[in-house]
Structure formats: C-alpha cells, structure tokens
Design a protein around this motif. Structure first.
Motif, PDB file in Angstrom:
ATOM      1  N   ALA A  57       0.816  -1.222   0.000  1.00  0.00           N
ATOM      2  CA  ALA A  57       0.000   0.000   0.000  1.00  0.00           C
ATOM      3  C   ALA A  57       0.847   1.269   0.000  1.00  0.00           C
ATOM      4  CB  ALA A  57      -0.937   0.005   1.204  1.00  0.00           C
ATOM      5  N   ASP A  58       1.985   1.233   0.671  1.00  0.00           N
ATOM      6  CA  ASP A  58       2.871   2.386   0.744  1.00  0.00           C
ATOM      7  C   ASP A  58       3.703   2.472  -0.544  1.00  0.00           C
ATOM      8  OD1 ASP A  58       4.845   4.255   1.234  1.00  0.00           O
ATOM      9  OD2 ASP A  58       5.247   3.569   3.271  1.00  0.00           O
ATOM     10  N   PRO A  59       3.705   3.605  -1.236  1.00  0.00           N
ATOM     11  CA  PRO A  59       4.501   3.736  -2.461  1.00  0.00           C
ATOM     12  C   PRO A  59       5.982   3.403  -2.258  1.00  0.00           C
ATOM     13  CG  PRO A  59       2.991   5.577  -2.258  1.00  0.00           C
ATOM     14  CD  PRO A  59       2.915   4.820  -0.956  1.00  0.00           C
ATOM     15  N   GLY A  60       6.457   3.519  -1.032  1.00  0.00           N
ATOM     16  CA  GLY A  60       7.844   3.189  -0.758  1.00  0.00           C
ATOM     17  C   GLY A  60       8.031   1.777  -0.250  1.00  0.00           C
ATOM     18  N   GLU A  68       6.557  -2.122  -9.204  1.00  0.00           N
ATOM     19  CA  GLU A  68       6.674  -0.933 -10.034  1.00  0.00           C
ATOM     20  C   GLU A  68       7.851  -1.051 -11.011  1.00  0.00           C
ATOM     21  OE1 GLU A  68       4.707   1.617 -10.154  1.00  0.00           O
ATOM     22  OE2 GLU A  68       3.604   1.736  -8.263  1.00  0.00           O
ATOM     23  N   HIS A  69       8.877  -1.757 -10.613  1.00  0.00           N
ATOM     24  CA  HIS A  69      10.056  -1.892 -11.466  1.00  0.00           C
ATOM     25  C   HIS A  69      10.111  -3.261 -12.162  1.00  0.00           C
ATOM     26  CE1 HIS A  69      11.290   1.408  -8.781  1.00  0.00           C
ATOM     27  NE2 HIS A  69      12.038   1.799  -9.803  1.00  0.00           N
ATOM     28  N   GLY A  70       9.098  -4.078 -11.966  1.00  0.00           N
ATOM     29  CA  GLY A  70       9.119  -5.426 -12.507  1.00  0.00           C
ATOM     30  C   GLY A  70       8.495  -5.542 -13.885  1.00  0.00           C
ATOM     31  N   SER A  71       8.510  -6.759 -14.416  1.00  0.00           N
ATOM     32  CA  SER A  71       7.928  -7.075 -15.715  1.00  0.00           C
ATOM     33  C   SER A  71       7.237  -8.428 -15.623  1.00  0.00           C
ATOM     34  CB  SER A  71       9.009  -7.140 -16.799  1.00  0.00           C
ATOM     35  OG  SER A  71       9.707  -5.917 -16.911  1.00  0.00           O
ATOM     36  N   VAL A  72       6.179  -8.591 -16.378  1.00  0.00           N
ATOM     37  CA  VAL A  72       5.546  -9.908 -16.486  1.00  0.00           C
ATOM     38  C   VAL A  72       6.422 -10.800 -17.359  1.00  0.00           C
ATOM     39  CG1 VAL A  72       3.509 -11.178 -17.248  1.00  0.00           C
ATOM     40  CG2 VAL A  72       3.246  -8.929 -16.193  1.00  0.00           C
ATOM     41  N   LEU A  73       6.937 -10.230 -18.430  1.00  0.00           N
ATOM     42  CA  LEU A  73       7.821 -10.941 -19.349  1.00  0.00           C
ATOM     43  C   LEU A  73       9.014 -10.048 -19.671  1.00  0.00           C
ATOM     44  CD1 LEU A  73       5.101 -12.197 -21.854  1.00  0.00           C
ATOM     45  CD2 LEU A  73       6.371 -13.647 -20.257  1.00  0.00           C
ATOM     46  N   VAL A 129       1.338  -2.415 -15.846  1.00  0.00           N
ATOM     47  CA  VAL A 129       1.350  -0.980 -15.541  1.00  0.00           C
ATOM     48  C   VAL A 129      -0.067  -0.474 -15.296  1.00  0.00           C
ATOM     49  CG1 VAL A 129       1.834   1.308 -16.483  1.00  0.00           C
ATOM     50  CG2 VAL A 129       3.496  -0.537 -16.785  1.00  0.00           C
ATOM     51  N   THR A 130      -1.000  -0.876 -16.138  1.00  0.00           N
ATOM     52  CA  THR A 130      -2.388  -0.441 -15.980  1.00  0.00           C
ATOM     53  C   THR A 130      -2.975  -0.965 -14.674  1.00  0.00           C
ATOM     54  OG1 THR A 130      -2.733  -0.366 -18.381  1.00  0.00           O
ATOM     55  CG2 THR A 130      -4.699  -0.516 -16.998  1.00  0.00           C
ATOM     56  N   GLY A 131      -2.674  -2.209 -14.338  1.00  0.00           N
ATOM     57  CA  GLY A 131      -3.178  -2.784 -13.094  1.00  0.00           C
ATOM     58  C   GLY A 131      -2.666  -2.053 -11.872  1.00  0.00           C
ATOM     59  N   LEU A 132      -1.397  -1.672 -11.888  1.00  0.00           N
ATOM     60  CA  LEU A 132      -0.839  -0.934 -10.759  1.00  0.00           C
ATOM     61  C   LEU A 132      -1.442   0.465 -10.661  1.00  0.00           C
ATOM     62  CD1 LEU A 132       2.910  -1.982 -11.037  1.00  0.00           C
ATOM     63  CD2 LEU A 132       1.287  -2.684  -9.283  1.00  0.00           C
ATOM     64  N   ARG A 148     -12.171  -4.078  -7.081  1.00  0.00           N
ATOM     65  CA  ARG A 148     -11.132  -3.237  -6.497  1.00  0.00           C
ATOM     66  C   ARG A 148     -10.078  -2.963  -7.554  1.00  0.00           C
ATOM     67  NH1 ARG A 148      -7.445  -6.523  -2.260  1.00  0.00           N
ATOM     68  NH2 ARG A 148      -6.229  -4.617  -2.438  1.00  0.00           N
ATOM     69  N   GLY A 149      -9.305  -1.905  -7.378  1.00  0.00           N
ATOM     70  CA  GLY A 149      -8.224  -1.613  -8.295  1.00  0.00           C
ATOM     71  C   GLY A 149      -7.131  -2.658  -8.201  1.00  0.00           C
ATOM     72  N   GLY A 150      -6.574  -3.034  -9.331  1.00  0.00           N
ATOM     73  CA  GLY A 150      -5.537  -4.058  -9.346  1.00  0.00           C
ATOM     74  C   GLY A 150      -6.074  -5.468  -9.344  1.00  0.00           C
ATOM     75  N   GLU A 151      -7.387  -5.601  -9.396  1.00  0.00           N
ATOM     76  CA  GLU A 151      -8.006  -6.933  -9.354  1.00  0.00           C
ATOM     77  C   GLU A 151      -7.537  -7.806 -10.513  1.00  0.00           C
ATOM     78  OE1 GLU A 151     -12.547  -8.811  -9.217  1.00  0.00           O
ATOM     79  OE2 GLU A 151     -12.217  -6.651  -9.341  1.00  0.00           O
TER      80      GLU A 151
END
Length: 421
Positions: A57-60, A68-73, A129-132, A148-151
């Motif tokens: 929940a915390d941006p940090g 935030e810095h990851g990838s699915v592929l 990215v859209t999910g986040l 909910r967001g990110g579902e």
C-alpha cells in the motif's frame, strides 16, 4: 468463530495454505523486532499485518517498489524470461484490463492478439502498468466487495481466473524433471474436463508441455531460442529441455524445495545451491552454463550448446551469412535429454579435485545424475558414459541408485473465492 475471523488469522491462512509460506508471519515479527529494537512479545499481531500491508500500500514499500520496477515478461536477445510457462494456452494471450478476480464460466476474449513475441511482451507489461495504476486509484474493495483496483493482476496469477492461460502460474516440470508421460496424461484429462464440463478447477496442478512444437515455432519465428522459467520446484538442480527437441531450450530453475526433508525446520534447500548463467559473444549468440551443489553435497557443472538467433552477426561477418545463423557444435550432448525408459540427464557431476572439467569416474568417462519421476515422486541414479558418447543410451550396467524422494504439493495461488485481508 469471531475469535478466528481476524485479519491476522486470515493472513496466516493465506500464507500457509495458499502460498505454502509456513512461518512467514512469525518471521516478519522477528524482523520487526530486530529493525525496531523491540521484544518480539511486544509486537501485536495487528502490527505484523500492518507491516505486510504497507509493503504494497505504501509507495515506498518493498513489494510495491518491486512491482513498479518489474515485468511480467522480459527478453534479452535470444532468451525469454517468464515466471511460469509459455505454453499453448498462455502464448499470445493478453488479458483484458477489466478482468475480474473470479471463477469464470466462460473463456474471456483477449484484449488483443499480438503480432509476434515482442508485441506480446509489450502487451503483458502494459497490462501490469495499468493494473498498478488502478490499484493506486482504488486500493480497497468496494462496499459490496465486488471489485477493487488491481483486481486484474490478482487474476493474472490464478489459473482458474485466467481460464488456464496464466503465464505466471502455468508451469513446466513434473517429478523433478522437465516433462513426463504421466504429466501429459493428466494434462489431456484436465483439458477434456474443461471442454466437456467447463470445469476451470481442472487447470490446477497441470504441467505444461515443454516439447510443444507449435509453441516452439512461434518463439523461433521471433528469434527466441531459450526460455527461462520457474514457479514449480524441479528438485535440487534446474530441469532442462535440450534445444535438440524443438529448437528452443527450456530451463526451469525453481530449486526452492531442493531438500524437502528439512521442511519442518523451515529449510527446504539444505546444502543445495545452483547457478544459471548465459554466456557468449553477444545476447543473440550464447550458451547456458549450470553449476552448483546437489542436496547430497555432490558438485555439478556443465555448459549446453551455443544457440544463435537469425539476426545475429559476428564481428567481421556479412549480414545474412550462414555462419551467423549456425548453432554451435559444442556443449554437453546429453544434459536435458530423456532416455527411452524415462530417465532424464539432469546434472554432469564434477570430481572434487577438478571442479570445472566435468569429467568423473573412470578415465575418459562422464558421470551424470539422472532423475525419473512423476507428480511429487522422484528417484535418482548416477551413470557413467564414455566422454565420446553422443547418444542418450549409456551402459546401464554402471548405473548406481542415489536416492528417491517426495516433493511437497505445488504452492497454490489464491483462488477467487478466498477473501483478501
């Protein structure tokens, strides 16, 4: 019932029964005590829950930053990286951004159909990215707990919610090896249940086909020669499929249950460790190197065949030359291959006094650790093969049994019917 229906108990249940993370709740309490200079007994259960929630929940938060810095592929040259399997169902599939985290009764249409592998990678990472972004806008369930967001990201890691098309939870490996006949039979039965009765639960526990020629052809058309995945434990060393079968090398390198005998003590790796390295003159012409220590302390090290992508050009070569597209004749000829009776060559054992030569046993021979299994059961043996041998048919008179075992159940991703904290 109200005494058990608490945030902390629900979180413990999800960690232990859904993710297989026994002891994680208390490990976090211990970590908090160390970092905050407090006694463990002084840290309440709700504080531990809040710590986990703040991670996302915390941006940090650590998990938030990871996502935030990851990838699915991810693709690096001729190698594609995914958490789970790129198979006949997951390839080309880009979920709709509005996908619900639920048990579907019908297979949803994809957001779009990509033109090739690179377009698919871009589409899946855009989905993340859209999910986040949606999670940032609506981090909690609505009053009726319907959305909910990110579902959609929660759905992505669930086979049932994806109707068997999850590139996160679909997986290779069975019985400690990359593929088995029993896994193929279970897969066929599961797909029949889905086709005849629409039973999405049938997807659970299915192992994908690493030797699927259609999948390999699609990857090869975009210059992908190697697929590196994880998710499902494959024993005490990576499970490999040689490129000899389809032109695409497959490496499943989840060794988190190298030694299940230590599960009760919280250590399922034991003495085992592994290293997977891709090395070569460029990201488009390279080879795989695997090395490490097996759970019984035996060391292994080997390199596989050099693989080249069509677009590779060596220094001094003309574009389009034959040499630039040619795979090497190097590498171990047996690793990642299966014998006629179902034994897989998993590791080339290394003698203690010569840690990099890959030769062991009698002079002029190579000593391999073979594995054979099905489901959660597996057995191993060592075989000696003449160093000049190029087929997967060694003299089994020199085979030596080294052990057997039972792997734990596959970590089950949270189902759509389970409530979030």
């Amino acid at each position: 019932l109200d005494l058990l229906n608490t945030r902390s108990e629900r979180l413990r249940f999800m960690q232990e029964r859904t993710l297989g993370c026994v002891g994680t709740f208390e490990f976090r309490r211990q970590e908090m005590a160390i970092l905050e200079g407090r006694e463990e007994d002084a840290i309440a259960d709700d504080e531990v829950v809040d710590s986990f929630l703040s991670d996302i929940a915390d941006p940090g938060g650590a998990l938030r930053q990871y996502l935030e810095h990851g990838s699915v592929l991810a693709r690096v040259g001729n190698t594609l990286f995914a958490h789970g399997a790129v198979d006949a169902r997951s390839m080309r599939f880009i979920p709709d951004d509005a996908t619900a985290f639920e048990m579907p009764t019908l297979m949803r249409s994809p957001k779009r159909v990509p033109k090739d592998v690179d377009d698919w990678i871009d589409g899946m990472n855009a989905f993340l990215v859209t999910g986040l972004e949606e999670f940032r806008r609506r981090p909690f369930w609505d009053p009726k707990r319907r959305t909910r967001g990110g579902e959609a990201l929660m759905a992505l890691q669930n086979r049932e919610a994806m109707f068997g098309r999850s590139v996160v939870s679909n997986c290779f490996a069975d019985g400690g090896v990359i593929a088995t006949g029993e896994a193929a039979a279970r897969r066929a039965s599961a797909l029949e249940r889905v086709a005849s009765a629409g039973d999405v639960h049938a997807f659970a526990g299915v192992s994908s086909d690493a030797r699927d020629q259609e999948v390999a052809a699609w990857l090869l058309a975009s210059g992908v020669r190697r697929l590196v995945v994880g998710h499902k434990p494959s024993g005490d060393c990576p499970a490999v499929l040689s490129a000899k079968y389809t032109g695409v090398e497959v490496v499943s390198a989840d060794t988190s249950f190298s030694d299940p005998s230590g599960a009760k003590a919280g250590d399922t790796r034991g003495a085992a460790l592994c290293s997977v390295v891709i090395s070569g003159p460029s990201v488009l012409r390279n080879h795989l190197e695997i090395s490490g220590v097996l759970r019984d302390g035996a060391e292994y090290t080997a390199r596989l065949q050099t693989l080249a992508s069509p677009s590779h050009v060596e220094d001094g070569e003309a574009a389009g030359s034959v040499a630039q597209n040619k795979d090497g004749a190097d590498g171990d000829p047996l690793l990642g291959t299966e014998t006629e009776d179902g034994w897989w060559y998993k590791a080339l054992l290394t003698p203690p006094d010569e840690p990099t030569c890959g030769l062991s046993g009698a002079a002029g021979t190579r000593r391999y650790r073979q594995t054979k299994g099905a489901g959660r059961r597996w057995e191993t043996r060592d075989v000696q093969v003449p160093a000049s041998e190029n087929s997967a048919k060694p003299d089994l008179a020199v085979a030596e049994e080294t052990g057997s075992g039972l792997m734990p159940p596959l970590k089950r991703r949270r189902t759509a019917g389970e409530a979030a904290v």
